[in-house]
Scaffold this motif. Structure first.
Motif, PDB file in Angstrom:
ATOM      1  N   GLY A   1       0.841  -1.128   0.054  1.00 45.67           N
ATOM      2  CA  GLY A   1       0.022   0.100  -0.224  1.00 45.67           C
ATOM      3  C   GLY A   1       0.760   1.257  -0.078  1.00 45.67           C
TER       4      GLY A   1
ATOM      5  N   ARG B   1      -0.072   7.367   5.173  1.00 51.25           N
ATOM      6  CA  ARG B   1      -1.118   6.743   5.509  1.00 51.25           C
ATOM      7  C   ARG B   1      -1.707   6.906   6.563  1.00 51.25           C
TER       8      ARG B   1
ATOM      9  N   TYR C   1      -5.503   1.607   5.052  1.00 53.31           N
ATOM     10  CA  TYR C   1      -5.723   1.483   3.323  1.00 53.31           C
ATOM     11  C   TYR C   1      -5.897   2.842   3.219  1.00 53.31           C
TER      12      TYR C   1
END
Length: 105
Positions: free
Chosen positions: A31, A57, A63
């Motif tokens: 990610g 993030r 996510y």
């Protein structure tokens, strides 16, 4: 019966020559997302990015990307970890059309 065709040189799966010295966004397995100027690559999609920045993030939702970035500078990206390469110029983020609005639910 069938002619045997052998490749004389190793060709890359992707032709990244048109993106050399241009800004690209690279997403990795797991990610992480990095934006930088593509300076070089090889047939294994190992990349050299200059002036790169990582988009951080959300600590509560791994996510989801935030607007925060951190400077990385010159980095070498291992091709086995690269999952997506896209040019920065000419792309824009759109809303996911498959997520139903909370009002409809």
């Amino acid at each position: 019966m069938f002619p045997v065709v052998q490749a004389t040189k190793k060709d890359t799966v992707l032709d990244l020559n048109k993106y050399l010295d241009k800004a690209v966004c690279v997403r990795f397995q797991g990610g992480r997302e990095v934006t930088g100027i593509l300076r070089g690559f090889d047939q294994l999609i190992n990349l050299v990015l200059d002036e790169s920045k990582e988009t951080l993030r959300d600590p509560l939702d791994p996510y989801r990307l935030t607007d925060e970035t951190r400077e990385l500078g010159l980095v070498i990206c291992r091709g086995t970890q690269v999952s997506l390469i896209s040019p920065v110029e000419g792309t824009e983020e759109i809303a996911n059309p498959f997520i139903q609005a909370e009002d409809e639910a």
